[in-house]
Scaffold this active site. Structure first.
Site, PDB file in Angstrom:
ATOM      1  N   LEU A  12     -10.681  -7.976  -4.737  1.00 38.54           N
ATOM      2  CA  LEU A  12     -10.333  -8.992  -3.741  1.00 38.54           C
ATOM      3  C   LEU A  12     -11.096  -8.762  -2.434  1.00 38.54           C
ATOM      4  O   LEU A  12     -11.557  -9.721  -1.804  1.00 38.54           O
ATOM      5  CB  LEU A  12      -8.817  -9.016  -3.490  1.00 38.54           C
ATOM      6  CG  LEU A  12      -7.939  -9.213  -4.731  1.00 38.54           C
ATOM      7  CD1 LEU A  12      -6.498  -9.487  -4.324  1.00 38.54           C
ATOM      8  CD2 LEU A  12      -8.448 -10.337  -5.621  1.00 38.54           C
ATOM      9  N   ASP A  31     -14.057   1.666   2.324  1.00 39.64           N
ATOM     10  CA  ASP A  31     -13.392   2.007   1.067  1.00 39.64           C
ATOM     11  C   ASP A  31     -13.621   3.511   0.882  1.00 39.64           C
ATOM     12  O   ASP A  31     -14.263   4.159   1.721  1.00 39.64           O
ATOM     13  CB  ASP A  31     -13.986   1.198  -0.104  1.00 39.64           C
ATOM     14  CG  ASP A  31     -13.007   1.044  -1.265  1.00 39.64           C
ATOM     15  OD1 ASP A  31     -12.569  -0.093  -1.539  1.00 39.64           O
ATOM     16  OD2 ASP A  31     -12.672   2.066  -1.912  1.00 39.64           O
ATOM     17  N   ASP A  49     -11.259   7.641   3.534  1.00 40.25           N
ATOM     18  CA  ASP A  49      -9.992   7.720   2.799  1.00 40.25           C
ATOM     19  C   ASP A  49      -8.897   7.309   3.779  1.00 40.25           C
ATOM     20  O   ASP A  49      -8.594   8.041   4.725  1.00 40.25           O
ATOM     21  CB  ASP A  49      -9.780   9.149   2.292  1.00 40.25           C
ATOM     22  CG  ASP A  49      -8.484   9.292   1.495  1.00 40.25           C
ATOM     23  OD1 ASP A  49      -7.578   8.440   1.661  1.00 40.25           O
ATOM     24  OD2 ASP A  49      -8.379  10.257   0.725  1.00 40.25           O
ATOM     25  N   PHE A  69      -6.853  -4.539   2.556  1.00 39.62           N
ATOM     26  CA  PHE A  69      -6.744  -4.681   1.104  1.00 39.62           C
ATOM     27  C   PHE A  69      -6.750  -3.329   0.393  1.00 39.62           C
ATOM     28  O   PHE A  69      -6.535  -3.276  -0.810  1.00 39.62           O
ATOM     29  CB  PHE A  69      -7.922  -5.509   0.565  1.00 39.62           C
ATOM     30  CG  PHE A  69      -7.740  -6.992   0.706  1.00 39.62           C
ATOM     31  CD1 PHE A  69      -8.065  -7.640   1.880  1.00 39.62           C
ATOM     32  CD2 PHE A  69      -7.245  -7.753  -0.336  1.00 39.62           C
ATOM     33  CE1 PHE A  69      -7.898  -9.006   2.014  1.00 39.62           C
ATOM     34  CE2 PHE A  69      -7.075  -9.122  -0.218  1.00 39.62           C
ATOM     35  CZ  PHE A  69      -7.395  -9.752   0.969  1.00 39.62           C
ATOM     36  N   SER A 109       2.415  -7.817  -1.899  1.00 42.67           N
ATOM     37  CA  SER A 109       2.443  -8.156  -3.325  1.00 42.67           C
ATOM     38  C   SER A 109       3.788  -8.740  -3.725  1.00 42.67           C
ATOM     39  O   SER A 109       4.834  -8.396  -3.158  1.00 42.67           O
ATOM     40  CB  SER A 109       2.184  -6.888  -4.146  1.00 42.67           C
ATOM     41  OG  SER A 109       2.449  -7.133  -5.512  1.00 42.67           O
ATOM     42  N   HIS A 111       5.233  -7.753  -6.075  1.00 42.54           N
ATOM     43  CA  HIS A 111       6.016  -6.630  -6.595  1.00 42.54           C
ATOM     44  C   HIS A 111       6.972  -6.034  -5.558  1.00 42.54           C
ATOM     45  O   HIS A 111       7.817  -5.220  -5.911  1.00 42.54           O
ATOM     46  CB  HIS A 111       5.086  -5.589  -7.219  1.00 42.54           C
ATOM     47  CG  HIS A 111       4.326  -6.160  -8.385  1.00 42.54           C
ATOM     48  ND1 HIS A 111       4.945  -6.535  -9.553  1.00 42.54           N
ATOM     49  CD2 HIS A 111       3.012  -6.498  -8.522  1.00 42.54           C
ATOM     50  CE1 HIS A 111       4.048  -7.053 -10.386  1.00 42.54           C
ATOM     51  NE2 HIS A 111       2.867  -7.045  -9.781  1.00 42.54           N
ATOM     52  N   TYR A 134       4.855   1.222  -6.536  1.00 40.59           N
ATOM     53  CA  TYR A 134       3.820   0.367  -5.924  1.00 40.59           C
ATOM     54  C   TYR A 134       4.460  -0.753  -5.098  1.00 40.59           C
ATOM     55  O   TYR A 134       4.093  -0.986  -3.940  1.00 40.59           O
ATOM     56  CB  TYR A 134       2.938  -0.202  -7.048  1.00 40.59           C
ATOM     57  CG  TYR A 134       2.039  -1.347  -6.660  1.00 40.59           C
ATOM     58  CD1 TYR A 134       0.920  -1.140  -5.856  1.00 40.59           C
ATOM     59  CD2 TYR A 134       2.301  -2.652  -7.109  1.00 40.59           C
ATOM     60  CE1 TYR A 134       0.106  -2.202  -5.503  1.00 40.59           C
ATOM     61  CE2 TYR A 134       1.490  -3.706  -6.762  1.00 40.59           C
ATOM     62  CZ  TYR A 134       0.390  -3.477  -5.962  1.00 40.59           C
ATOM     63  OH  TYR A 134      -0.424  -4.536  -5.600  1.00 40.59           O
ATOM     64  N   SER A 163      -0.568 -13.239  -8.460  1.00 37.09           N
ATOM     65  CA  SER A 163      -1.572 -12.630  -9.337  1.00 37.09           C
ATOM     66  C   SER A 163      -2.925 -13.250  -9.080  1.00 37.09           C
ATOM     67  O   SER A 163      -3.077 -14.467  -9.141  1.00 37.09           O
ATOM     68  CB  SER A 163      -1.194 -12.676 -10.817  1.00 37.09           C
ATOM     69  OG  SER A 163      -0.844 -13.941 -11.233  1.00 37.09           O
ATOM     70  N   ARG A 172       2.792 -16.343 -17.572  1.00 32.39           N
ATOM     71  CA  ARG A 172       3.277 -15.950 -16.237  1.00 32.39           C
ATOM     72  C   ARG A 172       2.363 -16.492 -15.144  1.00 32.39           C
ATOM     73  O   ARG A 172       2.811 -16.996 -14.116  1.00 32.39           O
ATOM     74  CB  ARG A 172       3.351 -14.416 -16.148  1.00 32.39           C
ATOM     75  CG  ARG A 172       3.709 -13.918 -14.757  1.00 32.39           C
ATOM     76  CD  ARG A 172       3.932 -12.399 -14.724  1.00 32.39           C
ATOM     77  NE  ARG A 172       4.194 -11.961 -13.373  1.00 32.39           N
ATOM     78  CZ  ARG A 172       3.299 -11.343 -12.609  1.00 32.39           C
ATOM     79  NH1 ARG A 172       2.082 -11.073 -13.062  1.00 32.39           N
ATOM     80  NH2 ARG A 172       3.610 -10.996 -11.364  1.00 32.39           N
TER      81      ARG A 172
END
Ligand SMILES: NC(=O)c1ccc[n+]([C@@H]2O[C@H](COP(=O)([O-])OP(=O)(O)OC[C@H]3O[C@@H](n4cnc5c(N)ncnc54)[C@H](O)[C@@H]3O)[C@@H](O)[C@H]2O)c1
Length: 276
Positions: A12, A31, A49, A69, A109, A111, A134, A163, A172
C-alpha cells in the site's frame, strides 16, 4: 510541505508514493529494507526501524504530515507486534508531537473491530473488538491518536482499511474491498482536508454489500468510485456456502476471526488454498 511515509516498501505504501510525491515539496519514504526503487525527484529514502525511538525522532524532524503505513500487516507473535506495531506507534505520535507535525494519516484496520458481526452494520463508533494481537495493536494506536488529539492537538485520520489486496478474490471482499484507486483518493483527502481532529473512517470502496456505515467519510470529501459488485456473479458462482455458525463467515475479521493468536492469518489462508 514535507510528508514522511512509513511502510514505503510495502504494497500500500508503494501505491501511495507517487501520488504523495505530487502533493508535497518533499517526500521522505521510509521502511526497514535497505532500499526502494523508482524514487521521485522530490523523494528520498531513509532506512529506519520504526520500533526504535531515536531514529524515528530524527526521521520526523521538519515534517508537516506523516502517512503511517509501516507495521507487520498480519497476525504475528506478541513480541513482534509489540515492537513493530505498538512501540512504533508511540515513537511516531510522540516524535510527531515534539516536532509540531500537523496530522498523521494512519492505516488502521477492520481487525480493530473484527469480532463484530457483519449483520450489525457497525459505524466508526462501534466499540473496539479486536480479532488478533494485530487488531489489538490497531486499537491501541487509535486510542493513542485520540489521546494525542485531546491532550496535545495532534490530528489523526485513522483509515480502518477492510481489505486492500488489489483484486476482489472471495465473497468477503464483495463487502470489504478497497480498490487501489479509492485507497489513493482516501489518503489524498485525508492529507488535504483543512481540519480533521481525530477522525476514524472505514477504508472501503463503494461496495453494494459493505457491512459498514461509512457515511462520516463524506466529511473528508471521500467519494469512492469502485464497487466490488461488478465481480459478484463470478465470485459467488465459485464460492463455498456460508455457515451462519462460523465466525469466519459472520465476523468482519473473516479468517482473522478464527486464526489462533500469534499465528499468521496470511499463512493459514495460503495453506488452505494449497489443500483445496
Ligand atoms: N493490505 C490490506 O488489506 C490492509 C488492510 C488493513 C490495514 N492495512 C494496513 O496498511 C498498512 C500497509 O499494509 P500493506 O498491505 O502494504 O503491508 P506490507 O506488509 O506490504 O507493508 C508493510 C511495510 O511495513 C514495514 N515494516 C514492518 N515493520 C517495520 C518496522 N519495525 N520498521 C519499519 N518498517 C516496518 C514492512 O517492511 C513493509 O514494507 C499496514 O499498516 C497494514 O496493517 C492493510
Amino acid at each position: 510541505m514535507k510528508i514522511v511515509l512509513t511502510g514505503a516498501a510495502g504494497r500500500l505504501g508503494g501505491i501511495c508514493r507517487e501520488p504523495l510525491s505530487k502533493m508535497c515539496d518533499e517526500l521522505v519514504s521510509t521502511d526497514r529494507v535497505d532500499s526502494i526503487d523508482g524514487l521521485a525527484a522530490n523523494e528520498t529514502y531513509v532506512k529506519c526501524d520504526i520500533g526504535e525511538r531515536e531514529p524515528v525522532h530524527a526521521l520526523l524532524e521538519g515534517a508537516d504530515m506523516v502517512v503511517h503505513f509501516g507495521s507487520i500487516a498480519d497476525e504475528a507473535p506478541w513480541g513482534d507486534i509489540l515492537h513493530s506495531n505498538i512501540l512504533s506507534a508511540y515513537n511516531i505520535w510522540e516524535s510527531a508531537y515534539q516536532h509540531g507535525v500537523k496530522r498523521i494519516v494512519f492505516a488502521s484496520s477492520i481487525h480493530a473491530v473484527g469480532m463484530h458481526k457483519k449483520h450489525d452494520f457497525i459505524g466508526v463508533d462501534a466499540a473496539h473488538r479486536p480479532d488478533t494481537y494485530y487488531g489489538l495493536a490497531k486499537c491501541f494506536t487509535e486510542d493513542l491518536a485520540s489521546l494525542y488529539w485531546d491532550k496535545r492537538g495532534l490530528e489523526t485520520v485513522a483509515m480502518r482499511i477492510a481489505s486492500a489486496s488489489g483484486k476482489v478474490c472471495n465473497s468477503r471482499a464483495l463487502g470489504s474491498w478497497l480498490s487501489d484507486g479509492d485507497l489513493v483518493q482516501l489518503v489524498q483527502k485525508s492529507v488535504t482536508a483543512p481540519t480533521t481532529g481525530f477522525t476514524i473512517v472505514y477504508g472501503v470502496s463503494n461496495n453494494d454489500r459493505a457491512g459498514l456505515d461509512n457515511s462520516g467519510a463524506s466529511a473528508l470529501g471521500y467519494r469512492p468510485k469502485d464497487n466490488a459488485e461488478e465481480f459478484a456473479a463470478e465470485i459467488l458462482a465459485n464460492a463455498p456456502p456460508q455457515n451462519n455458525q462460523d465466525p469466519e463467515d459472520m465476523c468482519h475479521g473473516g479468517p482473522f476471526a478464527v486464526v489462533p493468536l500469534g499465528e499468521s492469518g496470511v499463512e493459514m489462508i495460503k495453506a488452505r488454498s494449497v489443500k483445496t
